[in-house]
Design an enzyme around this catalytic site. Sequence first.
Site, PDB file in Angstrom:
ATOM      1  N   LYS A  72      -7.838 -44.583   7.267  1.00 54.25           N
ATOM      2  CA  LYS A  72      -8.830 -45.515   7.828  1.00 54.25           C
ATOM      3  C   LYS A  72     -10.222 -44.916   7.963  1.00 54.25           C
ATOM      4  CE  LYS A  72      -5.614 -48.539  10.134  1.00 54.25           C
ATOM      5  NZ  LYS A  72      -5.101 -49.111  11.367  1.00 54.25           N
ATOM      6  N   ASN A  93      -9.898 -50.896   8.093  1.00 57.37           N
ATOM      7  CA  ASN A  93      -8.509 -51.238   7.739  1.00 57.37           C
ATOM      8  C   ASN A  93      -8.441 -52.287   6.634  1.00 57.37           C
ATOM      9  OD1 ASN A  93      -9.295 -53.500   9.324  1.00 57.37           O
ATOM     10  ND2 ASN A  93      -7.143 -53.939   9.724  1.00 57.37           N
ATOM     11  N   ASP A 108      -8.554 -54.812  13.009  1.00 53.05           N
ATOM     12  CA  ASP A 108      -7.514 -54.419  13.971  1.00 53.05           C
ATOM     13  C   ASP A 108      -7.849 -54.839  15.406  1.00 53.05           C
ATOM     14  OD1 ASP A 108      -5.650 -53.205  12.307  1.00 53.05           O
ATOM     15  OD2 ASP A 108      -6.563 -51.220  12.466  1.00 53.05           O
ATOM     16  N   GLY A 131      -4.271 -43.211  23.514  1.00 53.30           N
ATOM     17  CA  GLY A 131      -4.533 -42.992  22.092  1.00 53.30           C
ATOM     18  C   GLY A 131      -6.027 -42.988  21.830  1.00 53.30           C
ATOM     19  N   GLY A 133      -6.999 -42.711  18.183  1.00 51.82           N
ATOM     20  CA  GLY A 133      -7.052 -42.780  16.722  1.00 51.82           C
ATOM     21  C   GLY A 133      -7.713 -44.072  16.270  1.00 51.82           C
ATOM     22  N   ALA A 135      -6.572 -47.155  15.553  1.00 49.48           N
ATOM     23  CA  ALA A 135      -6.234 -48.408  16.249  1.00 49.48           C
ATOM     24  C   ALA A 135      -6.900 -48.431  17.625  1.00 49.48           C
ATOM     25  CB  ALA A 135      -4.718 -48.543  16.381  1.00 49.48           C
ATOM     26  N   GLY A 249       3.341 -55.571  19.467  1.00 53.31           N
ATOM     27  CA  GLY A 249       2.317 -55.398  18.435  1.00 53.31           C
ATOM     28  C   GLY A 249       2.347 -56.450  17.336  1.00 53.31           C
TER      29      GLY A 249
HETATM   30  P1  NAP Z   1      -4.018 -42.463  14.030  1.00 55.52           P
HETATM   31  O1  NAP Z   1      -5.449 -42.749  13.761  1.00 55.52           O
HETATM   32  O2  NAP Z   1      -3.322 -41.448  13.230  1.00 55.52           O
HETATM   33  O3  NAP Z   1      -3.889 -42.087  15.585  1.00 55.52           O
HETATM   34  C1  NAP Z   1      -2.659 -41.699  16.114  1.00 55.52           C
HETATM   35  C2  NAP Z   1      -2.752 -41.617  17.624  1.00 55.52           C
HETATM   36  O4  NAP Z   1      -1.427 -41.361  18.122  1.00 55.52           O
HETATM   37  C3  NAP Z   1      -3.629 -40.480  18.126  1.00 55.52           C
HETATM   38  O5  NAP Z   1      -4.194 -40.846  19.343  1.00 55.52           O
HETATM   39  C4  NAP Z   1      -2.610 -39.343  18.311  1.00 55.52           C
HETATM   40  O6  NAP Z   1      -2.987 -38.378  19.251  1.00 55.52           O
HETATM   41  C5  NAP Z   1      -1.438 -40.139  18.848  1.00 55.52           C
HETATM   42  N1  NAP Z   1      -0.147 -39.469  18.654  1.00 55.52           N
HETATM   43  C6  NAP Z   1       0.591 -39.450  17.533  1.00 55.52           C
HETATM   44  N2  NAP Z   1       1.749 -38.782  17.726  1.00 55.52           N
HETATM   45  C7  NAP Z   1       1.720 -38.367  19.017  1.00 55.52           C
HETATM   46  C8  NAP Z   1       2.613 -37.626  19.834  1.00 55.52           C
HETATM   47  N3  NAP Z   1       3.792 -37.186  19.367  1.00 55.52           N
HETATM   48  N4  NAP Z   1       2.270 -37.394  21.128  1.00 55.52           N
HETATM   49  C9  NAP Z   1       1.095 -37.822  21.617  1.00 55.52           C
HETATM   50  N5  NAP Z   1       0.207 -38.537  20.901  1.00 55.52           N
HETATM   51  C10 NAP Z   1       0.502 -38.813  19.616  1.00 55.52           C
HETATM   52  O7  NAP Z   1      -3.137 -43.787  13.878  1.00 55.52           O
HETATM   53  P2  NAP Z   1      -3.570 -45.314  14.145  1.00 55.52           P
HETATM   54  O8  NAP Z   1      -4.023 -45.942  12.900  1.00 55.52           O
HETATM   55  O9  NAP Z   1      -4.473 -45.363  15.327  1.00 55.52           O
HETATM   56  O10 NAP Z   1      -2.144 -45.978  14.494  1.00 55.52           O
HETATM   57  C11 NAP Z   1      -1.537 -45.767  15.739  1.00 55.52           C
HETATM   58  C12 NAP Z   1      -0.380 -46.752  15.902  1.00 55.52           C
HETATM   59  O11 NAP Z   1      -0.906 -48.080  15.907  1.00 55.52           O
HETATM   60  C13 NAP Z   1       0.654 -46.707  14.784  1.00 55.52           C
HETATM   61  O12 NAP Z   1       1.929 -46.867  15.361  1.00 55.52           O
HETATM   62  C14 NAP Z   1       0.323 -47.921  13.940  1.00 55.52           C
HETATM   63  O13 NAP Z   1       1.437 -48.441  13.268  1.00 55.52           O
HETATM   64  C15 NAP Z   1      -0.138 -48.886  15.022  1.00 55.52           C
HETATM   65  N6  NAP Z   1      -1.020 -49.969  14.532  1.00 55.52           N
HETATM   66  C16 NAP Z   1      -0.650 -51.245  14.781  1.00 55.52           C
HETATM   67  C17 NAP Z   1      -1.451 -52.271  14.360  1.00 55.52           C
HETATM   68  C18 NAP Z   1      -1.049 -53.696  14.626  1.00 55.52           C
HETATM   69  O14 NAP Z   1      -1.649 -54.584  14.032  1.00 55.52           O
HETATM   70  N7  NAP Z   1      -0.086 -53.959  15.509  1.00 55.52           N
HETATM   71  C19 NAP Z   1      -2.659 -52.019  13.700  1.00 55.52           C
HETATM   72  C20 NAP Z   1      -3.011 -50.690  13.485  1.00 55.52           C
HETATM   73  C21 NAP Z   1      -2.194 -49.662  13.904  1.00 55.52           C
HETATM   74  P3  NAP Z   1      -3.821 -37.049  18.812  1.00 55.52           P
HETATM   75  O15 NAP Z   1      -5.221 -37.495  18.621  1.00 55.52           O
HETATM   76  O16 NAP Z   1      -3.625 -36.133  19.951  1.00 55.52           O
HETATM   77  O17 NAP Z   1      -3.168 -36.566  17.525  1.00 55.52           O
END
Ligand code: NAP
Length: 286
Positions: A72, A93, A108, A131, A133, A135, A249
């Site tokens: 992203k 996205n 998103d 979080g 990241g 999202a 979600g």
């Molecule tokens: P991302 O940019 O990779 O960010 C991941 C986030 O999760 C970061 O804050 C990371 O923390 C944290 N994290 C991951 N593993 C962890 C762990 N074991 N312990 C603590 N923190 C952890 O990913 P993203 O795109 O934001 O996606 C995050 C989630 O949102 C995913 O599950 C994705 O499927 C979901 N999502 C859903 C939708 C929807 O439409 N429902 C849309 C987009 C995303 P650090 O910074 O410390 O690594």
Amino acid sequence: MNEVNCKSALIGCFGQPIWENPTEFMMEASFKHHHLKMRYISTEVSRENLTSAFEGVKAMGYKGFNCTIPHKQAIIPLLDGLSESAELIGAVNCVVERDGKYFGENTDGKGYLTSIQELTDPKGKKVVLIGAGGAARAIAIELALVGVREIIVVNRNVEKAQELSCHLKEKTSCESSSAQLGDNYVIPENTDIVINATCIGMYPNLTERVPVDIESFKPHMIVSDVIINPPQTSFLQEAASKGCTTLDGLGMVVNQAVICVKVWSGVDVDPRVMQQTLYVLFEIHK
Ligand code: NAP
């Protein structure tokens, strides 16, 4: 043979992992329902292959594509321009082709907003956002833009939480602070909305738990999770056991997808078609 246009507009989805992402099913169902001459193909693309994949998109004249983990932010320097919200969020996205150029959008946060607005008006509310990241950034910006009073960003990597919190204060009128997601984060009692925007609890890591103090969930709170698979995460189950209203979600993923189809085709599609596809896929009976 009569003159028949046999060519469909191609839309992709690039991510890694991608196999647990149900977007292809709901997009294809929507295209079929609305007789849109479009095809949606999910493709596993590694970080190293993003540039080559994008070259492929241009060579094959894709109309657009979705980007998911981990692309992203990495896609941004490859694009010809960004929408205002994608610029503010710093993540993309959804990419669309216009006159041979490719532009980045972020749907998103808007998808989450539509979903939470079905339960409450976020204006004036206090939010704990777990979080920092892609999202989380999208959700934070869109909530701030509709007048959320305060957002506490809580993240494992606390520098990322601080950075997002500073960004919110600089670019919006929302109050914000940051905190470390440690062993047992205690949600402040006056919080209205709690959001898990991390990957914790996502398939196949179903037993992994978001490290919050379960006793700090209070019945007046709305607790939401952005994870799509599974829709009922352990985070939501814990919150429900303490009397909180919960939001999964699926609403967010459907709402953001509806906006993507509008961006690619100009057509307003019926969200219920995508929603029903997900209910069948996840064996949800409503
Ligand atoms: P991302 O940019 O990779 O960010 C991941 C986030 O999760 C970061 O804050 C990371 O923390 C944290 N994290 C991951 N593993 C962890 C762990 N074991 N312990 C603590 N923190 C952890 O990913 P993203 O795109 O934001 O996606 C995050 C989630 O949102 C995913 O599950 C994705 O499927 C979901 N999502 C859903 C939708 C929807 O439409 N429902 C849309 C987009 C995303 P650090 O910074 O410390 O690594």
